[in-house]
Design a protein around this motif. Structure first.
Motif, mmCIF file in Angstrom:
data_model
loop_
_atom_site.group_PDB
_atom_site.id
_atom_site.type_symbol
_atom_site.label_atom_id
_atom_site.label_comp_id
_atom_site.label_asym_id
_atom_site.label_seq_id
_atom_site.Cartn_x
_atom_site.Cartn_y
_atom_site.Cartn_z
ATOM 1 N N ARG A 84 0.835 -1.194 0.000
ATOM 2 C CA ARG A 84 0.000 0.000 0.000
ATOM 3 C C ARG A 84 0.877 1.253 0.000
ATOM 4 N N PRO A 85 0.338 2.382 -0.442
ATOM 5 C CA PRO A 85 1.078 3.636 -0.281
ATOM 6 C C PRO A 85 1.187 3.960 1.212
ATOM 7 N N THR A 86 2.400 4.070 1.708
ATOM 8 C CA THR A 86 2.615 4.146 3.145
ATOM 9 C C THR A 86 3.575 5.262 3.520
ATOM 10 N N ILE A 87 3.262 5.917 4.633
ATOM 11 C CA ILE A 87 4.221 6.786 5.287
ATOM 12 C C ILE A 87 4.938 5.955 6.349
ATOM 13 N N ILE A 88 6.244 6.029 6.361
ATOM 14 C CA ILE A 88 7.048 5.316 7.352
ATOM 15 C C ILE A 88 7.599 6.325 8.358
ATOM 16 N N GLU A 89 7.133 6.204 9.610
ATOM 17 C CA GLU A 89 7.714 7.014 10.687
ATOM 18 C C GLU A 89 8.871 6.221 11.268
ATOM 19 N N CYS A 90 10.060 6.837 11.289
ATOM 20 C CA CYS A 90 11.222 6.141 11.826
ATOM 21 C C CYS A 90 12.087 7.107 12.626
ATOM 22 N N ASP A 91 13.038 6.554 13.364
ATOM 23 C CA ASP A 91 13.781 7.310 14.374
ATOM 24 C C ASP A 91 15.258 7.380 14.018
ATOM 25 N N VAL A 92 15.848 8.540 14.246
ATOM 26 C CA VAL A 92 17.245 8.772 13.859
ATOM 27 C C VAL A 92 18.102 9.004 15.097
ATOM 28 N N GLN A 93 19.121 8.164 15.257
ATOM 29 C CA GLN A 93 20.104 8.293 16.331
ATOM 30 C C GLN A 93 21.495 8.452 15.732
ATOM 31 N N LEU A 94 22.467 8.774 16.585
ATOM 32 C CA LEU A 94 23.832 9.045 16.143
ATOM 33 C C LEU A 94 24.797 8.112 16.861
ATOM 34 N N THR A 95 25.673 7.453 16.102
ATOM 35 C CA THR A 95 26.679 6.575 16.695
ATOM 36 C C THR A 95 27.866 7.391 17.216
ATOM 37 N N LYS A 96 28.784 6.706 17.862
ATOM 38 C CA LYS A 96 29.981 7.347 18.419
ATOM 39 C C LYS A 96 30.786 8.058 17.343
ATOM 40 N N ASP A 97 30.819 7.475 16.133
ATOM 41 C CA ASP A 97 31.590 8.066 15.043
ATOM 42 C C ASP A 97 30.705 8.875 14.085
ATOM 43 N N SER A 98 29.568 9.376 14.615
ATOM 44 C CA SER A 98 28.696 10.336 13.916
ATOM 45 C C SER A 98 28.041 9.767 12.653
ATOM 46 N N VAL A 99 27.699 8.489 12.687
ATOM 47 C CA VAL A 99 26.899 7.902 11.612
ATOM 48 C C VAL A 99 25.440 7.925 12.038
ATOM 49 N N LEU A 100 24.559 8.417 11.167
ATOM 50 C CA LEU A 100 23.124 8.447 11.447
ATOM 51 C C LEU A 100 22.528 7.079 11.169
ATOM 52 N N VAL A 101 21.878 6.500 12.184
ATOM 53 C CA VAL A 101 21.257 5.182 12.044
ATOM 54 C C VAL A 101 19.809 5.258 12.517
ATOM 55 N N LEU A 102 19.044 4.243 12.149
ATOM 56 C CA LEU A 102 17.637 4.192 12.539
ATOM 57 C C LEU A 102 17.479 3.354 13.798
ATOM 58 N N MET A 103 17.080 4.020 14.877
ATOM 59 C CA MET A 103 16.824 3.337 16.141
ATOM 60 C C MET A 103 16.059 4.285 17.049
ATOM 61 N N HIS A 104 15.108 3.748 17.794
ATOM 62 C CA HIS A 104 14.300 4.592 18.672
ATOM 63 C C HIS A 104 14.996 4.876 20.001
ATOM 64 N N ASP A 105 15.480 3.841 20.652
ATOM 65 C CA ASP A 105 16.015 3.976 22.008
ATOM 66 C C ASP A 105 17.470 4.454 21.977
ATOM 67 N N GLU A 106 17.872 5.108 23.074
ATOM 68 C CA GLU A 106 19.296 5.423 23.254
ATOM 69 C C GLU A 106 20.069 4.165 23.633
ATOM 70 N N LEU A 107 19.394 3.232 24.311
ATOM 71 C CA LEU A 107 20.019 1.974 24.725
ATOM 72 C C LEU A 107 19.743 0.893 23.680
ATOM 73 N N LEU A 108 20.681 -0.058 23.565
ATOM 74 C CA LEU A 108 20.599 -1.085 22.530
ATOM 75 C C LEU A 108 19.775 -2.303 22.933
ATOM 76 N N GLU A 109 19.572 -2.514 24.245
ATOM 77 C CA GLU A 109 19.078 -3.804 24.731
ATOM 78 C C GLU A 109 17.724 -4.220 24.166
ATOM 79 N N ARG A 110 16.766 -3.309 24.125
ATOM 80 C CA ARG A 110 15.395 -3.701 23.773
ATOM 81 C C ARG A 110 15.273 -4.161 22.327
ATOM 82 N N THR A 111 15.970 -3.513 21.414
ATOM 83 C CA THR A 111 15.731 -3.773 19.987
ATOM 84 C C THR A 111 16.880 -4.471 19.275
ATOM 85 N N THR A 112 18.012 -4.702 19.975
ATOM 86 C CA THR A 112 19.146 -5.371 19.328
ATOM 87 C C THR A 112 19.767 -6.390 20.274
ATOM 88 N N THR A 113 20.760 -7.102 19.762
ATOM 89 C CA THR A 113 21.500 -8.066 20.580
ATOM 90 C C THR A 113 22.644 -7.402 21.341
#
Length: 312
Positions: A84-113
């Protein structure tokens, strides 16, 4: 005779293989075809300007996660975009070396290993982690960069980017420019001041502005942002009719956050409730249940014979 039969079998097998190849080709094309036919950012302005025949849309909150499909994952975005035609709401965080990545939380535990703060790790370390789905099960999917998401999403989805507090808007604007993704991105802001800041950095970009009452609208007006650069997030409860009428009079479409209580009402009373939100003035539904919401909108769109020159 046997040789003739053998030849027939070979021909039949060959035709079957060709048919399978053609079917696979069609599937591949269907997955990669453009959904939003925007030739320029002006088309995005027009598509997101309110009129009585506006085409209502679903916004998949955090990308529309469900079982085996993690939040903020390109694979999850692709699942919804195929249907379907969709709007995707997503979250932008910054790594230690200033790479923009998609992640909601500041902490990694809930959504990653991983464990710890995302800002404590480089992208090379982050990319080795696996994403978890809504049940906490580990998937094979990885944390995407904003750049890869923008590149993939051109013509397929409209993004609303929730820029987290430690991420400079200037970096996000640069990423959008580098990907030439201006015509399929909206930047989320939470105050008139933030909206003004984004507009000063990138006057051409679309902005999602918090407008929950007439005072919010008046504060935003002081920044002289053109109406056709704005979509209004009216909150997670239905807005007053007078506010909706005022926004619509300015050509500004509204985003209603059904996440939470309004999604629960739809689950309890039936997905047709989502169409009732549209009937009462919402134009875009930001939801944790995009598949159910879209069923209601599909019926709403078909019943009213709505269409758009920017959609197939």
């Amino acid at each position: 005779m046997r040789r003739f039969a053998y030849i027939l079998i070979c021909i039949s097998t060959l035709l079957s293989c060709v048919a399978c190849f053609q079917a696979e080709s069609k599937v591949e094309y269907a997955e990669n075809q453009l959904v939003f036919n925007f030739k320029s950012i002006d088309d995005l302005y027009q598509f997101l300007t309110y009129d009585e025949n506006r085409y209502p849309l679903v916004s998949a909150h955090r990308g529309g996660a469900f079982e085996k499909h993690p939040e903020n994952a390109l694979e999850t975005f692709a699942f919804h975009a195929k249907k379907r035609p969709t709007i995707i709401e997503c979250d932008v965080q910054l790594t230690k070396d200033s790479v923009l990545v998609l992640m909601h939380d500041e902490l990694l535990e809930r959504t990653t290993t991983g464990q710890g703060r995302i800002s404590s790790f480089t992208y090379d370390e982050i990319v080795k982690l696996n994403l978890k789905d809504t049940r906490g099960d580990v998937t094979r999917f990885r944390v995407p960069t904003l750049q890869s998401a923008l590149k993939w999403g051109k013509g397929k989805v409209i993004y609303t980017l929730d820029v987290k507090k430690n991420v400079p808007y200037s970096l996000v604007v640069d990423a959008i420019r580098n990907a030439q993704a201006e015509s399929n991105v909206i930047i989320i802001t939470y105050s008139a001041g933030q909206a003004g800041q984004v507009h000063s950095l990138a006057p051409d970009l679309m902005i999602s502005a918090n407008i929950k009452n007439t005072e919010d609208f008046s504060r935003l007006a002081s920044y002289n942002i053109p109406d056709n650069r704005i979509v209004a997030f009216v909150g997670t409860k239905e807005a007053d009719e007078s506010l909706v009428e005022r926004l619509h009079a300015h050509g500004i479409m509204t985003i209603l956050g059904t996440i939470g209580n309004l999604d629960r009402q739809a689950t309890k009373n039936g997905y047709q409730v989502y169409a009732e939100y549209i009937d009462r003035g919402a134009d875009i539904l930001s939801t944790d249940h995009p598949q159910e919401a879209q069923k209601a909108l599909d019926y709403y769109i078909k019943k009213r014979k709505l269409s758009s020159p920017f959609l197939p």
